[in-house]
Each structure stands twice: as structure tokens, then as C-alpha cells.
Design a protein around this motif. Sequence first.
Motif, PDB file in Angstrom:
ATOM      1  N   ASP A 151     -32.051  30.442  54.630  1.00 24.56           N
ATOM      2  CA  ASP A 151     -33.107  30.530  53.620  1.00 24.56           C
ATOM      3  C   ASP A 151     -32.570  29.997  52.296  1.00 24.56           C
ATOM      4  O   ASP A 151     -31.766  30.655  51.635  1.00 24.56           O
ATOM      5  N   ARG A 152     -33.004  28.801  51.919  1.00 21.32           N
ATOM      6  CA  ARG A 152     -32.455  28.183  50.718  1.00 21.32           C
ATOM      7  C   ARG A 152     -32.864  28.903  49.438  1.00 21.32           C
ATOM      8  O   ARG A 152     -32.241  28.711  48.395  1.00 21.32           O
ATOM      9  N   ASP A 153     -33.906  29.740  49.503  1.00 22.78           N
ATOM     10  CA  ASP A 153     -34.306  30.496  48.317  1.00 22.78           C
ATOM     11  C   ASP A 153     -33.243  31.511  47.910  1.00 22.78           C
ATOM     12  O   ASP A 153     -33.258  32.019  46.789  1.00 22.78           O
ATOM     13  N   LYS A 154     -32.318  31.812  48.821  1.00 21.24           N
ATOM     14  CA  LYS A 154     -31.241  32.759  48.525  1.00 21.24           C
ATOM     15  C   LYS A 154     -29.942  32.056  48.118  1.00 21.24           C
ATOM     16  O   LYS A 154     -28.940  32.713  47.866  1.00 21.24           O
ATOM     17  N   LEU A 155     -29.969  30.728  48.077  1.00 22.43           N
ATOM     18  CA  LEU A 155     -28.755  29.956  47.826  1.00 22.43           C
ATOM     19  C   LEU A 155     -28.808  29.280  46.455  1.00 22.43           C
ATOM     20  O   LEU A 155     -29.880  28.956  45.944  1.00 22.43           O
ATOM     21  N   TRP A 156     -27.639  29.066  45.893  1.00 19.76           N
ATOM     22  CA  TRP A 156     -27.499  28.347  44.628  1.00 19.76           C
ATOM     23  C   TRP A 156     -26.369  27.335  44.744  1.00 19.76           C
ATOM     24  O   TRP A 156     -25.339  27.619  45.362  1.00 19.76           O
ATOM     25  N   ILE A 157     -26.578  26.169  44.158  1.00 20.49           N
ATOM     26  CA  ILE A 157     -25.509  25.181  44.004  1.00 20.49           C
ATOM     27  C   ILE A 157     -24.885  25.435  42.637  1.00 20.49           C
ATOM     28  O   ILE A 157     -25.552  25.321  41.609  1.00 20.49           O
ATOM     29  N   ILE A 158     -23.615  25.782  42.627  1.00 20.76           N
ATOM     30  CA  ILE A 158     -22.985  26.231  41.391  1.00 20.76           C
ATOM     31  C   ILE A 158     -22.363  25.060  40.635  1.00 20.76           C
ATOM     32  O   ILE A 158     -21.729  24.180  41.210  1.00 20.76           O
ATOM     33  N   GLN A 159     -22.551  25.100  39.322  1.00 21.59           N
ATOM     34  CA  GLN A 159     -22.024  24.085  38.414  1.00 21.59           C
ATOM     35  C   GLN A 159     -21.096  24.767  37.401  1.00 21.59           C
ATOM     36  O   GLN A 159     -20.656  25.892  37.602  1.00 21.59           O
ATOM     37  N   THR A 160     -20.791  24.058  36.367  1.00 21.54           N
ATOM     38  CA  THR A 160     -20.199  24.647  35.168  1.00 21.54           C
ATOM     39  C   THR A 160     -21.074  24.202  34.000  1.00 21.54           C
ATOM     40  O   THR A 160     -21.827  23.229  34.139  1.00 21.54           O
ATOM     41  N   PRO A 161     -20.976  24.900  32.857  1.00 18.05           N
ATOM     42  CA  PRO A 161     -20.011  25.914  32.483  1.00 18.05           C
ATOM     43  C   PRO A 161     -20.168  27.229  33.250  1.00 18.05           C
ATOM     44  O   PRO A 161     -21.235  27.544  33.751  1.00 18.05           O
ATOM     45  N   GLN A 162     -19.039  27.970  33.278  1.00 19.05           N
ATOM     46  CA  GLN A 162     -19.046  29.356  33.692  1.00 19.05           C
ATOM     47  C   GLN A 162     -18.579  30.153  32.478  1.00 19.05           C
ATOM     48  O   GLN A 162     -17.613  29.775  31.819  1.00 19.05           O
ATOM     49  N   ALA A 163     -19.283  31.237  32.172  1.00 22.00           N
ATOM     50  CA  ALA A 163     -19.055  31.956  30.919  1.00 22.00           C
ATOM     51  C   ALA A 163     -18.650  33.400  31.184  1.00 22.00           C
ATOM     52  O   ALA A 163     -19.221  34.066  32.061  1.00 22.00           O
ATOM     53  N   PHE A 164     -17.664  33.871  30.417  1.00 19.91           N
ATOM     54  CA  PHE A 164     -17.133  35.211  30.646  1.00 19.91           C
ATOM     55  C   PHE A 164     -16.690  35.847  29.336  1.00 19.91           C
ATOM     56  O   PHE A 164     -16.314  35.159  28.382  1.00 19.91           O
ATOM     57  N   SER A 165     -16.696  37.163  29.329  1.00 25.07           N
ATOM     58  CA  SER A 165     -15.918  37.883  28.329  1.00 25.07           C
ATOM     59  C   SER A 165     -14.449  37.552  28.577  1.00 25.07           C
ATOM     60  O   SER A 165     -13.994  37.516  29.735  1.00 25.07           O
ATOM     61  N   PHE A 166     -13.710  37.280  27.511  1.00 27.31           N
ATOM     62  CA  PHE A 166     -12.303  36.933  27.665  1.00 27.31           C
ATOM     63  C   PHE A 166     -11.552  37.997  28.460  1.00 27.31           C
ATOM     64  O   PHE A 166     -10.745  37.677  29.337  1.00 27.31           O
ATOM     65  N   ASP A 167     -11.816  39.269  28.178  1.00 28.52           N
ATOM     66  CA  ASP A 167     -11.103  40.349  28.858  1.00 28.52           C
ATOM     67  C   ASP A 167     -11.391  40.366  30.351  1.00 28.52           C
ATOM     68  O   ASP A 167     -10.490  40.611  31.170  1.00 28.52           O
ATOM     69  N   VAL A 168     -12.648  40.119  30.727  1.00 28.22           N
ATOM     70  CA  VAL A 168     -13.012  40.080  32.147  1.00 28.22           C
ATOM     71  C   VAL A 168     -12.286  38.933  32.842  1.00 28.22           C
ATOM     72  O   VAL A 168     -11.710  39.093  33.929  1.00 28.22           O
ATOM     73  N   LEU A 169     -12.318  37.748  32.228  1.00 24.51           N
ATOM     74  CA  LEU A 169     -11.690  36.589  32.848  1.00 24.51           C
ATOM     75  C   LEU A 169     -10.179  36.765  32.943  1.00 24.51           C
ATOM     76  O   LEU A 169      -9.564  36.430  33.966  1.00 24.51           O
TER      77      LEU A 169
END
Length: 231
Positions: A151-169
Motif C-alpha cells: 500500500d503506497r499510501d503508507k510509504l514515503w520516499i525520504i529526502q533531506t533536509p532532516q531536522a533535529f534538536s541537537f541533543d536528540v541527534l
Amino acid sequence: MDYTVMIPAAGSGRRMGAGYNKLFLTLGEKPILVHTLEVFEKDRACTGIVLAVKPEERPSIQDDLNRFGITKVIGFADGGSERQYSVAACLKAHVTGGIVLVHDAARPFIRQFVIDELVSTAAKFGAAIAGVKPKDTMKFAPVGIVEETVDRDKLWIIQTPQAFSFDVLKEAFNKAKADDFLGTDESMLVERMGHPVRIVESTYDNVKMTTTEDLVFGEILLQRRQQEDEK
């Protein structure tokens, strides 16, 4: 909201067939890397750029920064043999905390509204990544024989940017290092900590310049963007 961006730029031109770092290839009259950097140079919310580069390529990159007026590069890190190592080096060179983006150096066509939404979402929830829905029918066929139509409605093609809190990353990278784990992107490292990662819908023209066909498409996109700017 303010952010900094880390850009691993120590790749090669293997799949491009260039024989050297593809980021030095040009779109229009500028190197691919410069086009990408200009996106963040123009964004007032971007307070700095950290680049991971091959030491031997740093003089050439610095020449391009000077030539094209890129002023927001606040630090250089030595690029590693894998993307994860390059981003880890950028994290080590980054000292201000806050919201951090990681972006592919070869994606020069990211839209500003996507960046804005990623930063806002990461500020609220700690982790957000850009993606688009697949257009084609998706099949699961691990050995070349179809086992399932997904089911492609449940899928994503991932790109960048990817964004994070510095502490989490930072925590995600520390855990990956301790576990000797190598992931395919930053989100994967955060996911394995059990931290939710939200998806921000991006655009299909946020393509990565990987093959010669991508360069042809990139020239068309560049002309279209220039026409938009003239209106």
C-alpha cells in the motif's frame, strides 16, 4: 526559528561517472555545491553552515565560497568514508546546540517552505524529515519474485533536509557509535532510540544530483527557478 545546517560534502563522482567529486560539476555557471549553499545563505533563519569535506578539496571549496559570496560557513570537518562519519565530524565541530539540519550537498532544489516546516516541527517534537509519497505501484520482492503489492499510501520516499534538536541527534550518534551501528540516514539512528520522527511533505523536484540524467533534469529545474524569480 534559527537553525544551523550540516552538509556532508566529501562524496565522489562514481555513479555520476565524473571521476571526481560530483559537487564540482556545474549547473548553469555554478558548481552544484554552491547552488545548495546559496539556499541556506539566503535564508535569514540559517545562522551557520558546517561542511564536511575531504582535506585535499578544502582549498578548492574555499575558493568557490569566496568567488560566489558564501559567508555562512562557520566550520569545516574532515569527511569520512561513510556519510555517518562525516555527519559525526560535523556534530563534533558544532558547538551552539539548538535546531540542526542535515542536508545532502547534492540537493540544490529544496524549497524554503519545506525548510521552514522542518525547523518548526523539529523545534516542537525533536525530529522531522522531508519526504514525498511514491507515485508508482510498489511491490515487495526480496528475491525478484513478487510477494506482495504494498500500500503506497503508507510509504514515503525520504529526502533531506532532516531536522533535529541537537541533543536528540547527538544522543543518537553516541548510541550508534557505542553499538557499532551504521545507518543509512540520521533518522534511522534517531528511530532506533525509540524517538518518534515526524515526516514533513516535500516536493518532487527536491532531487539529488546522482547520475548524468539528474544533471539534465537539474538544468531544467534551474531554468524554471530562474524564471520564477524573474516574475
